[in-house]
Design a protein around this motif. Sequence first.
Motif, PDB file in Angstrom:
ATOM      1  N   ALA A  52       0.856  -1.197   0.000  1.00 41.04           N
ATOM      2  CA  ALA A  52       0.000   0.000   0.000  1.00 41.04           C
ATOM      3  C   ALA A  52       0.887   1.242   0.000  1.00 41.04           C
ATOM      4  N   MET A  53       1.988   1.188   0.746  1.00 39.84           N
ATOM      5  CA  MET A  53       2.899   2.332   0.797  1.00 39.84           C
ATOM      6  C   MET A  53       3.403   2.685  -0.596  1.00 39.84           C
ATOM      7  N   THR A  54       3.717   1.661  -1.396  1.00 39.86           N
ATOM      8  CA  THR A  54       4.219   1.892  -2.743  1.00 39.86           C
ATOM      9  C   THR A  54       3.147   2.513  -3.631  1.00 39.86           C
ATOM     10  N   VAL A  55       1.952   1.944  -3.610  1.00 39.43           N
ATOM     11  CA  VAL A  55       0.854   2.468  -4.427  1.00 39.43           C
ATOM     12  C   VAL A  55       0.579   3.922  -4.059  1.00 39.43           C
ATOM     13  N   LEU A  56       0.486   4.203  -2.765  1.00 39.00           N
ATOM     14  CA  LEU A  56       0.202   5.573  -2.317  1.00 39.00           C
ATOM     15  C   LEU A  56       1.320   6.537  -2.704  1.00 39.00           C
ATOM     16  N   THR A  57       2.552   6.094  -2.593  1.00 40.66           N
ATOM     17  CA  THR A  57       3.690   6.946  -2.956  1.00 40.66           C
ATOM     18  C   THR A  57       3.666   7.302  -4.437  1.00 40.66           C
ATOM     19  N   VAL A  58       3.450   6.304  -5.279  1.00 37.43           N
ATOM     20  CA  VAL A  58       3.459   6.536  -6.725  1.00 37.43           C
ATOM     21  C   VAL A  58       2.297   7.448  -7.133  1.00 37.43           C
ATOM     22  N   TYR A  59       1.123   7.181  -6.625  1.00 36.28           N
ATOM     23  CA  TYR A  59      -0.016   8.045  -6.975  1.00 36.28           C
ATOM     24  C   TYR A  59       0.202   9.480  -6.504  1.00 36.28           C
ATOM     25  N   GLN A  60       0.722   9.652  -5.293  1.00 41.27           N
ATOM     26  CA  GLN A  60       0.960  11.010  -4.798  1.00 41.27           C
ATOM     27  C   GLN A  60       2.044  11.710  -5.618  1.00 41.27           C
ATOM     28  N   ARG A  61       3.032  10.969  -6.039  1.00 42.14           N
ATOM     29  CA  ARG A  61       4.074  11.549  -6.890  1.00 42.14           C
ATOM     30  C   ARG A  61       3.488  12.003  -8.233  1.00 42.14           C
ATOM     31  N   ASN A  62       2.389  11.372  -8.641  1.00 38.89           N
ATOM     32  CA  ASN A  62       1.716  11.734  -9.888  1.00 38.89           C
ATOM     33  C   ASN A  62       0.557  12.706  -9.644  1.00 38.89           C
ATOM     34  N   ASN A  63       0.693  13.490  -8.589  1.00 36.60           N
ATOM     35  CA  ASN A  63      -0.243  14.579  -8.265  1.00 36.60           C
ATOM     36  C   ASN A  63      -1.646  14.138  -7.865  1.00 36.60           C
ATOM     37  N   TYR A  64      -1.759  12.982  -7.278  1.00 35.43           N
ATOM     38  CA  TYR A  64      -3.027  12.556  -6.696  1.00 35.43           C
ATOM     39  C   TYR A  64      -3.030  12.973  -5.235  1.00 35.43           C
ATOM     40  N   GLY A  65      -4.103  13.602  -4.815  1.00 42.32           N
ATOM     41  CA  GLY A  65      -4.239  13.954  -3.409  1.00 42.32           C
ATOM     42  C   GLY A  65      -4.597  12.732  -2.602  1.00 42.32           C
ATOM     43  N   LEU A  66      -4.019  12.606  -1.434  1.00 41.82           N
ATOM     44  CA  LEU A  66      -4.293  11.472  -0.553  1.00 41.82           C
ATOM     45  C   LEU A  66      -5.539  11.757   0.266  1.00 41.82           C
ATOM     46  N   ILE A  67      -6.480  10.812   0.232  1.00 42.67           N
ATOM     47  CA  ILE A  67      -7.659  10.905   1.095  1.00 42.67           C
ATOM     48  C   ILE A  67      -7.586   9.743   2.068  1.00 42.67           C
ATOM     49  N   LYS A  68      -7.450  10.090   3.328  1.00 40.97           N
ATOM     50  CA  LYS A  68      -7.313   9.115   4.410  1.00 40.97           C
ATOM     51  C   LYS A  68      -8.392   9.415   5.444  1.00 40.97           C
ATOM     52  N   PHE A  69      -9.285   8.488   5.638  1.00 39.17           N
ATOM     53  CA  PHE A  69     -10.348   8.680   6.643  1.00 39.17           C
ATOM     54  C   PHE A  69     -10.014   7.933   7.908  1.00 39.17           C
TER      55      PHE A  69
END
Length: 185
Positions: A168-185
């Motif tokens: 999950a850390m990898t997926v979240l890192t790559v998406y955030q690097r590609n300008n996706y905002g993180l939504i964490k509830f």
Amino acid sequence: MKKTFKSQLFFLAIILVYVTPSFGQNVKSSTGPVFDDYGPVYSIDNVDFPLDSTQQYKAVFDVDRDQADPGQHNAIISSLHRYYNMHVRSGIPKENLHLAFVVHGGSTKDVLSSEAYKAKYNVENPNKELIKTLSEMGVGIYICGQSMMSRGYNKEDLLPEVKVGLSAMTVLTVYQRNNYGLIKF
């Protein structure tokens, strides 16, 4: 005279409480326009944070919360339906919405195939249709490979729409690097 004035104020207060409709009392959430069966939202008029309908809205959801009742769908996964409905209802073209999510931890079970889920929990996977409809919209759907392995699942145990990430850390890192905002509830 003092008592009469207080009585009149009290009477006026009673009228205001029982006759004047309460704010939001008759306001109900509804689904649509993207998903009619999922993602109820409220329409908001006169927002102070206006949306730009030309902007690309990119978000990756971190889904790790365990749904205690295996017969209930994961509310965080359902939030992606809400995201679509509220933004499109507010004038954002659905083509401008780019979403992904990754399950890990306690939510790992929520992406199991119907067969694997039923074998473990004796009920159908309530998230199956949520995941299918999101996949049809082009949402990236991932499972943390580390969580999958730690719980004894393999790729064959997953719904066909789910892709395995290293973590999950990898997926979240790559998406955030590609300008996706993180939504964490």
